[in-house]
Scaffold this motif. Structure first.
Motif, short mmCIF file in Angstrom:
data_model
loop_
_atom_site.label_atom_id
_atom_site.label_comp_id
_atom_site.label_asym_id
_atom_site.label_seq_id
_atom_site.Cartn_x
_atom_site.Cartn_y
_atom_site.Cartn_z
N VAL A 37 9.12 -0.13 16.93
CA VAL A 37 8.31 0.63 15.97
C VAL A 37 7.31 1.49 16.74
O VAL A 37 6.63 1.02 17.65
CB VAL A 37 7.59 -0.32 15.00
N THR A 38 7.22 2.74 16.36
CA THR A 38 6.29 3.65 17.03
C THR A 38 4.91 3.59 16.37
O THR A 38 4.77 3.16 15.22
CB THR A 38 6.81 5.10 16.98
N PHE A 39 3.93 4.07 17.09
CA PHE A 39 2.57 4.10 16.56
C PHE A 39 2.49 5.00 15.32
O PHE A 39 1.82 4.66 14.35
CB PHE A 39 1.60 4.61 17.64
N GLU A 40 3.17 6.12 15.36
CA GLU A 40 3.13 7.06 14.23
C GLU A 40 3.71 6.44 12.96
O GLU A 40 3.18 6.64 11.87
CB GLU A 40 3.88 8.35 14.57
N THR A 41 4.77 5.67 13.11
CA THR A 41 5.37 5.00 11.96
C THR A 41 4.41 3.98 11.37
O THR A 41 4.23 3.91 10.15
CB THR A 41 6.69 4.31 12.37
N ARG A 43 1.16 3.91 11.75
CA ARG A 43 -0.02 4.62 11.25
C ARG A 43 0.26 5.19 9.86
O ARG A 43 -0.60 5.13 8.97
CB ARG A 43 -0.37 5.75 12.24
N SER A 44 1.45 5.75 9.65
CA SER A 44 1.77 6.35 8.35
C SER A 44 1.93 5.29 7.26
O SER A 44 1.77 5.60 6.08
CB SER A 44 3.04 7.19 8.45
N ALA A 45 2.23 4.04 7.63
CA ALA A 45 2.42 2.98 6.64
C ALA A 45 1.12 2.28 6.26
O ALA A 45 1.08 1.53 5.30
CB ALA A 45 3.41 1.95 7.18
N MET A 46 0.04 2.54 7.00
CA MET A 46 -1.23 1.85 6.75
C MET A 46 -2.23 2.78 6.07
O MET A 46 -2.08 4.00 6.08
CB MET A 46 -1.81 1.34 8.06
N ASP A 47 -3.26 2.15 5.50
CA ASP A 47 -4.32 2.92 4.85
C ASP A 47 -5.03 3.81 5.86
O ASP A 47 -5.18 3.43 7.03
CB ASP A 47 -5.33 1.98 4.21
N PRO A 48 -5.52 4.96 5.42
CA PRO A 48 -6.23 5.85 6.34
C PRO A 48 -7.52 5.27 6.91
O PRO A 48 -7.94 5.64 8.01
CB PRO A 48 -6.54 7.09 5.50
N GLU A 49 -8.15 4.34 6.20
CA GLU A 49 -9.41 3.79 6.71
C GLU A 49 -9.21 2.74 7.80
O GLU A 49 -10.18 2.30 8.42
CB GLU A 49 -10.28 3.20 5.58
#
Length: 148
Positions: A37-41, A43-49
């Motif tokens: 799993v990449t960091f970008e993937t 990051r996109s699955a988690m809340d922005p905060e």
């Protein structure tokens, strides 16, 4: 007097073996998915905060679980293959490893929330294979050859 031929492997042992192999394959595939799993993937699955540092920490644990699942799946496939040959020691090792995998996956998935869906799906065939290996008809086949 000639020795009696080795009795054929019971069907329940064959079914247990293939169920354990299916579970091991699911563990390996799910582990490889989790380990890559990449960091970008993430990051996109988690809340922005959620901070980037927390995402990196989560990814470390998630990838570690993936690598652990790959190793557990490979180990399970190995011991199940040896148990299929009729070795009682490897039957016990297969049952012990399968139970350890089930307990660890359930504990980590429920406790830490890092369970990968495919590795959790692997629990079903692993439990089925373990139960079949402990059945009386399978256990009798694993008795020492001299006792038969």
């Amino acid at each position: 007097m000639t020795a009696s031929p080795i009795p054929s492997r019971p069907r329940v042992v064959e079914i247990a073996f293939w169920a354990l192999v299916a579970g091991a394959v699911l563990l390996i595939v799910g582990g490889l998915l989790a380990a890559t799993v990449t960091f970008e993937t993430a990051r996109s699955a988690m809340d922005p905060e959620v901070t980037n540092e927390k995402v990196r920490d989560y990814l470390t644990v998630y990838r570690g679980m993936g690598i652990g699942a790959v190793l557990a799946g490979a180990g399970l496939a190995f011991v199940a293959g040896r148990a299929r040959r009729g070795d009682a020691k490897f039957r016990r090792a297969t049952v012990a490893l399968a139970l350890a995998i089930a307990v660890v996956l359930v504990m980590l998935a429920a406790g830490a929330g890092v369970g990968q869906p495919m590795t959790l799906l692997a629990l079903l065939p692993i439990v089925v294979g373990t139960v079949l290996l402990t059945r009386r008809s399978a256990a009798g086949w694993f008795e020492p050859r001299a006792a038969r």
